[in-house]
Design a protein around this motif. Structure first.
Motif, mmCIF file in Angstrom:
data_model
loop_
_atom_site.group_PDB
_atom_site.id
_atom_site.type_symbol
_atom_site.label_atom_id
_atom_site.label_comp_id
_atom_site.label_asym_id
_atom_site.label_seq_id
_atom_site.Cartn_x
_atom_site.Cartn_y
_atom_site.Cartn_z
ATOM 1 N N ILE A 77 4.887 5.432 -5.728
ATOM 2 C CA ILE A 77 5.287 4.820 -7.244
ATOM 3 C C ILE A 77 4.310 5.389 -8.210
ATOM 4 O O ILE A 77 4.328 6.095 -8.762
ATOM 5 C CB ILE A 77 5.077 3.169 -7.622
ATOM 6 N N GLY A 78 2.542 5.618 -7.285
ATOM 7 C CA GLY A 78 1.332 5.490 -8.571
ATOM 8 C C GLY A 78 1.612 7.066 -8.003
ATOM 9 O O GLY A 78 1.685 7.794 -9.639
ATOM 10 N N ALA A 79 2.075 7.592 -7.088
ATOM 11 C CA ALA A 79 1.893 9.269 -7.219
ATOM 12 C C ALA A 79 3.118 9.670 -7.825
ATOM 13 O O ALA A 79 3.078 10.068 -8.395
ATOM 14 C CB ALA A 79 2.142 9.914 -5.781
ATOM 15 N N LEU A 80 4.018 8.838 -7.827
ATOM 16 C CA LEU A 80 4.758 9.878 -8.648
ATOM 17 C C LEU A 80 5.187 9.269 -10.170
ATOM 18 O O LEU A 80 5.262 10.707 -11.105
ATOM 19 C CB LEU A 80 6.657 8.662 -8.888
ATOM 20 N N LEU A 81 4.088 7.569 -10.440
ATOM 21 C CA LEU A 81 3.966 7.788 -11.746
ATOM 22 C C LEU A 81 2.749 9.227 -12.210
ATOM 23 O O LEU A 81 2.801 9.654 -13.362
ATOM 24 C CB LEU A 81 3.074 6.923 -11.610
ATOM 25 N N TYR B 246 -3.298 2.912 -7.885
ATOM 26 C CA TYR B 246 -3.344 4.086 -7.228
ATOM 27 C C TYR B 246 -3.263 5.457 -8.027
ATOM 28 O O TYR B 246 -3.841 6.841 -8.210
ATOM 29 C CB TYR B 246 -2.263 4.759 -6.336
ATOM 30 N N TYR B 247 -2.242 4.676 -9.471
ATOM 31 C CA TYR B 247 -1.521 6.092 -10.608
ATOM 32 C C TYR B 247 -3.087 6.455 -11.028
ATOM 33 O O TYR B 247 -3.377 7.451 -11.447
ATOM 34 C CB TYR B 247 -1.153 5.644 -11.128
ATOM 35 N N THR B 248 -3.729 5.115 -11.575
ATOM 36 C CA THR B 248 -5.428 5.626 -11.947
ATOM 37 C C THR B 248 -6.309 6.030 -11.433
ATOM 38 O O THR B 248 -6.921 7.416 -11.855
ATOM 39 C CB THR B 248 -5.322 4.529 -12.532
ATOM 40 N N LEU C 181 1.033 -0.646 0.057
ATOM 41 C CA LEU C 181 -0.104 -0.241 0.062
ATOM 42 C C LEU C 181 0.916 1.357 -0.016
ATOM 43 O O LEU C 181 1.337 2.341 -0.594
ATOM 44 C CB LEU C 181 -0.612 -0.458 1.071
ATOM 45 N N PHE C 182 1.738 1.064 0.823
ATOM 46 C CA PHE C 182 2.457 2.670 0.834
ATOM 47 C C PHE C 182 4.097 2.673 -0.038
ATOM 48 O O PHE C 182 3.710 3.673 -0.681
ATOM 49 C CB PHE C 182 3.309 2.170 2.408
ATOM 50 N N GLY C 183 4.275 1.097 -0.977
ATOM 51 C CA GLY C 183 5.031 1.435 -1.736
ATOM 52 C C GLY C 183 4.515 2.029 -3.073
ATOM 53 O O GLY C 183 5.065 2.881 -3.268
ATOM 54 N N GLY C 184 3.172 0.850 -3.229
ATOM 55 C CA GLY C 184 2.309 1.271 -4.563
ATOM 56 C C GLY C 184 2.194 2.566 -4.373
ATOM 57 O O GLY C 184 1.817 3.483 -4.984
ATOM 58 N N ARG D 108 5.369 2.164 -15.943
ATOM 59 C CA ARG D 108 4.412 1.191 -15.831
ATOM 60 C C ARG D 108 4.531 0.125 -15.642
ATOM 61 O O ARG D 108 3.593 -0.264 -15.084
ATOM 62 C CB ARG D 108 3.502 3.024 -16.045
ATOM 63 N N THR D 109 4.902 0.742 -17.622
ATOM 64 C CA THR D 109 5.053 -1.190 -18.121
ATOM 65 C C THR D 109 5.834 -2.845 -16.922
ATOM 66 O O THR D 109 5.503 -3.044 -16.734
ATOM 67 C CB THR D 109 5.139 -1.021 -19.585
ATOM 68 N N LEU D 110 6.943 -1.617 -16.626
ATOM 69 C CA LEU D 110 7.608 -2.056 -16.200
ATOM 70 C C LEU D 110 7.618 -2.957 -14.457
ATOM 71 O O LEU D 110 7.227 -4.027 -13.737
ATOM 72 C CB LEU D 110 9.584 -2.217 -15.796
ATOM 73 N N ALA D 111 6.538 -2.026 -14.218
ATOM 74 C CA ALA D 111 5.598 -1.685 -12.833
ATOM 75 C C ALA D 111 4.862 -2.938 -12.440
ATOM 76 O O ALA D 111 4.639 -4.168 -11.715
ATOM 77 C CB ALA D 111 5.532 -0.597 -12.109
ATOM 78 N N PHE D 112 4.248 -2.540 -13.803
ATOM 79 C CA PHE D 112 3.665 -3.700 -13.934
ATOM 80 C C PHE D 112 3.527 -5.295 -14.144
ATOM 81 O O PHE D 112 2.478 -6.424 -14.425
ATOM 82 C CB PHE D 112 1.810 -3.027 -14.606
#
Lengths: 461, 320
Positions: B118-122, B203-205, B112-115, B133-137
């Motif tokens: 990363i989502g906020a950075l993306l 989180y990104y979306t 949750l924290f990590g995601g 995004r592709t690499l993370a998924f």
């Protein structure tokens, strides 16, 4: 040595058991007169059809099709497939299909599911005593009606036929049988001036640690020996070497001091000397030169010989108090499945007869490293040629005279799992020795008690 | 005449029931047709749910009161014996429960924290964010068994990535999968790595979908940086966080494949979680009844955890 031949009286005494009893290797409740075992008098079983076959090659169309679920993958499965191809070419009436289901545990699961689905293979191959579980469930057909002067239990090595019978009938013929061996990096041993081609003792190997660790591989001192997380089978030989037994009938670890000595040895070798260790993949580490010695099945012989880039040494399992020590029999044998088809059972018997030919058994030995289970296979020219050119294969055969069936408590999956875990705690975790003994004792005693009546039924006193 | 400040008073409802309306034959036919259409549309899915969801669950519950090894033709009813045996086994169940709790909590909170980070950075739409995004998924698309094998190599203390990393600091790599000190952490790390990308993308979306007007209002009030994230973004993301927490706990608690390939529950029971214990009882010990009882206990525990989450955690959820 245990008398494993079931008598009718023994069997009938087992048939009335209530619940929770386990036949060997898998905690199986024995059959009652009203279930699967009642038909056991006959070799056929109505409603049990053949499991799905893959596509049958056009050149074999119109034959009687039989199906074998093989508990092997990789090189062993390829070698077995070759034997099936030879059989299919050798005659024109039967097509024998072979399918890999993974390993022994996978086969156990798959066959169990097949029995529930009533769609079964014609032939299976279970390790050591696991077939008894399915015998009690009435799933196996006796082989004796198919025996004759040319093909019967007498053609096989005696060490491995004592585990084949129940109630005076034969339900298994040995095939991929093995014993454990001690494999070592002979090149390294020679370079260091260490003894080779000898009967080692565990203490002697421990003493060699400082010399072996003076050499590095991949920037690390070479370790002497690699334990792994599933060493239960080998642990039978370890304790025999230390002059102890895991169980004597229903008496668990009758001489606990011997067990303590063995466990202390293993624990100190890893956590005091640092010359042995708990490996994630022992044979991989051995092949890459990180460790000087491992133990493994005779069936690892072919794979290791081809994989290593140094001279492979093979020796009897190390002794200690007893030299050479007794070693456990291992590997598996073929069983015929009870189904609705006499024709397929007859065809399966023909396949078994073919696989027991000396030249075929010899080829299996050459291709896999399993012992040449058919006596006459040792006289085959190719086998003799192999043994002349690679004495390691001879070591496996020479050690056969020391082979013995393991203690009943290690016939069970859960028993071997407990034993493996006990040593994993000692070698991996530096666990407390007395605690490991006490935990193992509790699990062993509970296991034997749960299965007392079944074990008594097969002659365990 | 009422003023605008006075509430409009509605006439009180009649306490007498309205007379039953007679439905015309046409109306009845239409309702029947609608009902038939409803069932026709829902039946395929309902059948699948019943056959593949409810029936196995119910059958497992029934099996938990029996003794069976799968081989014998029929199970034997033993009442509550399996449950008694399970709770009397003491340390084994407690070890599995503790390991499951640690594994689930660390994996879920960590992802949750990590995601979220990363989502906020993306969401900043920096360069190469599409590639990231592709690499993370990507790990989420891999089967657990493959991830287990991959991490088995990376954790190898002799020739894995772990050895290389630790040797950079002049240290020896821990034996991740073969010692109790690290075995549970090895499966937790591998699992978290697999799930992290999925959480990050969700989180990104969600961050991209947040209403702009609230941020405009907040910026007019001088909100910047962390306070903006703490008091605006986090509450707005709470529905997503709630969803990811519930599904994350259920998914983590059911993890099996990574354990099977990395540690097989060992050494000893150091990385044995409830799913592995269930497997071990069923296919090593062949105690199907005990295994089914453990599965039932796990089902009830997950039901309670989800219920508590829904009841209490949902109060912290803010829907914009």
């Amino acid at each position: 040595m245990h008398n494993l031949t079931l008598t009718r009286r023994h069997l009938l005494s087992a048939l009335g058991l209530g619940t929770g009893a386990a036949a060997l290797a898998a905690c199986t409740g024995p059959v009652s007169a009203s279930d699967g075992g009642s038909e056991a008098a006959g070799n056929l079983r109505s409603g049990f059809s053949q499991a799905a076959l893959g596509e049958i090659p056009s050149e074999y169309a119109g034959r009687t099709n039989i199906l074998f679920w093989a508990p092997w993958t990789g090189g062993l499965f390829e070698a077995m497939s070759e034997q099936f191809a030879m059989f299919n070419e050798a005659q024109s009436d039967i097509y024998a299909a072979i399918e890999s289901v993974g390993g022994y545990a996978d086969l156990n699961t798959a066959f169990t599911a097949a029995l529930q689905a009533r769609a079964v293979p014609d032939m299976v191959c279970f390790p050591e005593m696991q077939w008894l579980q399915f015998y009690f469930a009435g799933a196996l057909a006796p082989l004796d009606p198919h025996f004759d002067d040319e093909w019967n239990l007498d053609v096989y090595l005696e060490n491995f036929t004592e585990e084949s019978k129940a109630e005076d009938q034969t339900f298994v013929v040995p095939f991929a049988r093995s014993t454990p061996l001690f494999y070592y990096n002979k090149t390294l041993f020679n370079d260091l001036g260490l003894p080779v081609d000898t009967q080692y003792t565990w203490s002697q190997l421990r003493e060699l640690g400082s010399e072996i660790s003076s050499v590095s591989s991949a920037g690390q001192p070479i370790k002497t020996f690699a334990y792994s997380s599933g060493d239960a089978w080998f642990a039978n030989s370890w304790l025999w070497a230390f002059d102890g037994v895991w169980s004597d009938g229903f008496d668990v670890m009758p001489d606990e001091e011997k067990v303590r000595e063995l466990m202390t040895f293993a624990n100190e070798w890893v956590h005091v000397d640092g010359n042995a260790y708990m490996a994630q993949a022992a044979h991989t580490d051995f092949q890459t030169g990180l460790v000087a010695a491992v133990h493994g099945s005779t069936a690892s012989m072919r794979g290791l010989t081809e994989a290593v880039d140094f001279e492979l040494g093979a020796a009897f399992m190390p002794g200690e108090v007893n030299q050479p020590p007794t070693v456990p029999t291992g590997g598996s044998g073929f069983s015929m499945v009870r189904s609705e088809s006499q024709e397929r059972q007859d065809a399966t018997a023909e396949l078994l007869r073919f696989l027991a030919r000396p030249e075929v058994s010899g080829k299996w030995h050459i291709d896999s490293g399993y012992v040449p289970i058919v006596k006459a296979a040792q006289d085959e020219p190719e086998v003799q040629e192999l043994h002349a050119s690679d004495p390691n294969f001879t070591v496996a055969i020479q050690q056969l005279e020391n082979a013995q069936t393991v203690a009943p408590v290690n016939w069970f999956n859960s028993g071997t799992a407990s034993l493996s875990e006990a040593f994993a705690r000692l070698t991996g975790d530096n666990g407390d020795i007395q605690e490991s003994i006490d935990t193992l004792r509790g699990e062993y005693e509970s296991l034997l008690e749960d299965n007392r009546e079944d074990l008594e039924a097969v002659g365990v006193q | 005449m009422t003023t605008l400040l006075q509430p409009v008073r509605r006439p009180p409802r009649s306490r007498t029931a309205p007379p039953p309306r007679r439905s015309s034959p046409q109306l009845r036919r239409r309702r029947l047709a609608e009902g038939a259409l409803f069932w026709a549309l829902i039946l395929p899915n309902l059948t699948a749910i019943v056959v593949f969801g409810y029936y196995p669950t119910l059958y497992n519950f029934v099996l938990s009161f029996t003794d069976w090894d799968f081989v014998q033709p029929a199970p034997v009813v033993v009442g509550l014996d399996n449950y008694i045996e399970l709770f009397q086994s003491g340390s084994m169940l407690m070890d599995a429960l503790r390991n499951t709790a640690i594994f689930v909590l660390v994996a879920v909170i960590g992802t949750l924290f990590g995601g979220m980070a990363i989502g906020a950075l993306l969401a900043q739409r920096l360069r190469f964010s599409g590639l990231v995004r592709t690499l993370a998924f990507a790990p989420h698309m891999l089967p657990g068994a493959a991830i287990g094998v991959l991490w088995l190599f990376m954790f190898d203390p002799n020739y894995g990535l772990s050895r290389w990393l630790f040797s950079m600091f002049g240290m020896e790599s821990p034996s991740w999968t073969t010692t109790s000190d690290f075995s549970l952490w090895s499966i937790t790390i591998a699992y978290a790595w697999q799930r992290l990308g999925f959480v990050a993308i969700i989180y990104y979306t969600a961050i991209l979908d947040l209403p702009k007007d609230i941020y405009e209002a907040a910026s007019l009030d001088g909100a910047r940086g962390l306070p903006l994230f703490r008091y605006i973004t986090l509450p707005l993301l709470s529905p997503v966080t709630f969803f990811l927490t519930v599904t994350g706990i259920i998914a983590a608690a059911q993890t099996f494949d990574i354990i099977a390939t990395l540690t097989m529950g060992g050494p000893g029971t150091s990385s044995t979680t409830l799913p592995w214990m269930i497997y071990d009882q069923a296919f090593v010990d062949f105690n199907i009844g005990t295994s089914a009882a453990t599965a039932t206990v796990m089902f009830v525990l997950l039901l309670i955890v989800t219920g508590v989450q829904t009841k209490y955690a949902s109060k912290q959820v803010h829907y914009s």
